[in-house]
Design an enzyme around this catalytic site. Structure first.
Site, PDB file in Angstrom:
ATOM      1  N   CYS A 197       0.817  -1.210   0.000  1.00 41.82           N
ATOM      2  CA  CYS A 197       0.000   0.000   0.000  1.00 41.82           C
ATOM      3  C   CYS A 197       0.853   1.264   0.000  1.00 41.82           C
ATOM      4  CB  CYS A 197      -0.958   0.004   1.192  1.00 41.82           C
ATOM      5  SG  CYS A 197      -0.141  -0.187   2.783  1.00 41.82           S
ATOM      6  N   HIS A 250      19.580   0.184  -0.050  1.00 38.41           N
ATOM      7  CA  HIS A 250      18.130   0.415   0.041  1.00 38.41           C
ATOM      8  C   HIS A 250      17.401  -0.830   0.547  1.00 38.41           C
ATOM      9  CE1 HIS A 250      14.147   2.003  -1.037  1.00 38.41           C
ATOM     10  NE2 HIS A 250      13.894   0.774  -1.445  1.00 38.41           N
ATOM     11  N   GLN A 272       6.119  -9.030   3.612  1.00 31.78           N
ATOM     12  CA  GLN A 272       5.828  -8.595   2.245  1.00 31.78           C
ATOM     13  C   GLN A 272       7.007  -8.880   1.317  1.00 31.78           C
ATOM     14  OE1 GLN A 272       4.966  -4.567   3.351  1.00 31.78           O
ATOM     15  NE2 GLN A 272       2.758  -4.882   3.402  1.00 31.78           N
ATOM     16  N   GLY A 286      -9.942  -9.157   5.001  1.00 32.94           N
ATOM     17  CA  GLY A 286      -9.501 -10.129   5.999  1.00 32.94           C
ATOM     18  C   GLY A 286      -8.090 -10.629   5.781  1.00 32.94           C
TER      19      GLY A 286
END
Length: 410
Positions: A46, A83, A104, A174
Site C-alpha cells: 500500500c 536500500h 511482504q 480479511g
C-alpha cells in the site's frame, strides 16, 4: 561491486496514495511475463511499488518507459543493496520499525520464484536483506511498541472521534492488513467489530479470533448503515464502496428531526483505493486515506530517532559483507558456464577414447592420449591469456591467473 543490479522505487516518501495506485501493475503475472531480465522481482504494497532486477539501470529505465510507468527513482549498484537493507530494517516504512515489510518482501520473493523470474542473485539479495531485518529488530528497539499501518489507522480514528468506546466498527478486508486492524481494535472498548471479506471463510476465522462478527461482502452496505467507523484494506483491484449507493444509504442514517445524517468515519488504507474519492463529498461522511497517516508517522519517527540511527550504523557495518555475498553469488553463473565448457570437452574426449578401446587399441596408450588431450584443451585458453598478459607487461595479472588456476604460488 562487480554485479549489475538496479532497483526502481516509487513510494509514499515522494508520492501520494493516488499516484501510487496509478503506477501499480494491475497483474503481477503480466509483469513477470513481459519483463526482459535474467532475474527480477516486483514488490507492491500500500506504500510502495519497487522493481528489483539483475541487470543495468538503463535496461530497467527503458522497460519502465515502454510500460508507461513514470516517476520511478532508479538506483544501481551498492545503492540497491543499501536500500534493501533500509527497507528490511523498517527505516523506509511509513510507520518506522513496522514488521509487516519483512513478510511482504518474503511473499514477493516467493511469487517471483514461482514465476521463474528470480535468479540466484535476486533470491540472495532479498533473503539476505530479510535476515538482516530480523537481526536489526533483535539488536535494536526499532520495532518495540511500533505501530503498523493497521494500528495507525485505528489511532487516526481515535484522534478524530476522541474515543472508540461504544462504537460499531466495520473492517473491510480479511488479509494481513485487515488482521492488524482487527487486532488493534480488539484491544479497545468498542461495542462491536464486523469483518467483511470476499472470502467469507477468512472473515469468519478473523472474526472468531477477535470476538467479532463475520459478514459477507454482499452485506457491505447494510453493515455501513450501522457502522460508526469503516476501515477498508482489501487487495481488490477496483473500488468496492461507491459514492452513489453510499449517498442513498446515508439518508437512512437521518432521523426525521435531524439536520444531517449520523456521521460515518471512513479510513481507506488500501492501494489501489477501496473507497471512491467522491464519497468524501457526501454529507456526514469523513474520508481519510493513507496520506492522512502522515502525522502519526512523524510522531512515530520522532520517538524512534535513536533506534533509526542504531539501525543505520548496522546497515553501514553490514553493507560490505552484503556486497561480497552478492558478488560471490553472481560468480556462480560464470562458474556454471566454465564447468559446462569443461564437461563438453570431457565428454568428447571420453567418447573418442571409448571408440578406440572398442576398436582393440592399447588401453595404456589410449589413456595416455586422453589425459594429454584433456590437459591441452583445458589449458590452451588459460595459457594463451597468461602469455598475452606477460607480452603486454602485465606480469602481475599473469601470475594472478596462474595462482587462481593452480591455487598455489606460481
Amino acid at each position: 561491486m562487480n554485479t549489475s543490479l538496479a532497483l526502481a522505487v516509487f513510494s509514499h516518501a515522494k508520492h501520494s496514495s493516488a499516484e501510487l495506485a496509478a503506477c501499480r501493475f494491475a497483474e503481477e503475472s503480466d509483469f513477470y511475463a513481459s519483463a526482459p531480465f535474467s532475474g527480477c522481482m516486483i514488490l507492491q504494497t500500500c506504500n510502495r511499488v519497487e522493481i528489483l532486477i539483475h541487470g543495468g539501470a538503463d535496461a530497467l529505465s527503458a522497460y519502465l518507459a515502454e510500460a508507461g510507468k513514470e516517476g520511478f527513482a532508479v538506483l544501481e549498484g551498492e545503492a540497491v543493496l543499501s536500500h534493501l537493507l533500509e527497507l528490511a530494517a523498517g527505516t523506509q516504512s511509513l510507520i518506522v520499525g513496522e514488521d509487516q515489510i519483512l513478510g511482504q518482501m518474503k511473499k514477493a520473493l516467493s511469487a517471483a520464484e514461482e514465476a521463474g523470474a528470480a535468479d540466484a542473485v535476486i533470491s540472495a539479495c532479498v533473503s539476505n536483506a530479510v535476515r538482516f531485518g530480523v537481526s536489526v529488530r533483535q539488536k535494536t528497539a526499532i520495532n518495540r511498541g511500533a505501530v503498523s499501518i493497521g494500528s495507525a489507522a485505528v489511532l487516526l480514528a481515535e484522534e478524530e472521534l476522541g474515543t472508540l468506546d461504544g462504537r460499531n466498527i466495520l473492517v473491510v478486508g480479511g488479509g494481513e492488513t485487515g488482521r492488524l486492524v482487527a487486532k488493534a481494535l480488539s484491544e479497545k472498548d468498542i461495542r462491536a467489530i464486523y469483518v467483511a471479506n470476499r472470502s467469507f471463510e477468512n472473515a469468519v476465522a478473523l472474526a472468531e479470533e477477535i470476538g467479532g462478527r463475520a459478514m459477507r461482502l454482499d452485506q457491505l452496505y447494510s453493515c455501513l448503515a450501522e457502522a460508526d467507523v469503516v476501515i477498508s484494506c482489501t487487495a481488490a483491484p477496483h473500488e468496492i464502496i461507491r459514492a452513489e449507493p453510499l449517498s442513498a444509504l446515508m439518508k437512512t442514517r437521518l432521523w426525521p428531526l435531524d439536520e444531517s445524517p449520523r456521521k460515518l468515519l471512513m479510513i481507506d488504507i488500501a492501494s489501489p483505493p477501496d473507497i471512491e474519492y467522491a464519497c468524501a463529498d457526501i454529507s456526514g461522511v469523513s474520508l481519510y486515506t493513507i496520506d492522512d497517516l502522515e502525522g502519526i508517522s512523524k510522531r512515530n519517527m520522532e520517538s524512534r530517532r535513536r533506534e533509526i540511527q542504531s539501525a543505520e550504523e548496522l546497515i553501514t557495518a553490514y553493507l560490505p559483507e552484503f556486497v561480497r555475498i552478492i558478488n560471490r553469488t553472481a560468480a556462480g553463473d560464470v562458474l556454471a558456464e566454465l564447468y559446462s565448457w569443461a564437461e563438453d570437452i570431457r565428454c568428447r574426449e571420453a567418447e573418442k577414447a571409448l571408440r578406440a578401446i572398442r576398436s582393440g587399441g592399447d588401453a595404456e596408450e589410449i589413456i595416455e592420449k586422453l589425459t594429454l588431450s584433456l590437459t591441452k584443451k583445458l589449458l590452451d585458453d588459460a595459457g594463451a591469456a597468461v602469455r598475452r598478459s606477460a607480452e603486454e607487461c602485465r606480469i602481475d595479472q599473469a601470475k594472478s591467473l596462474v595462482t587462481a588456476i593452480t591455487a598455489r604460488k606460481p
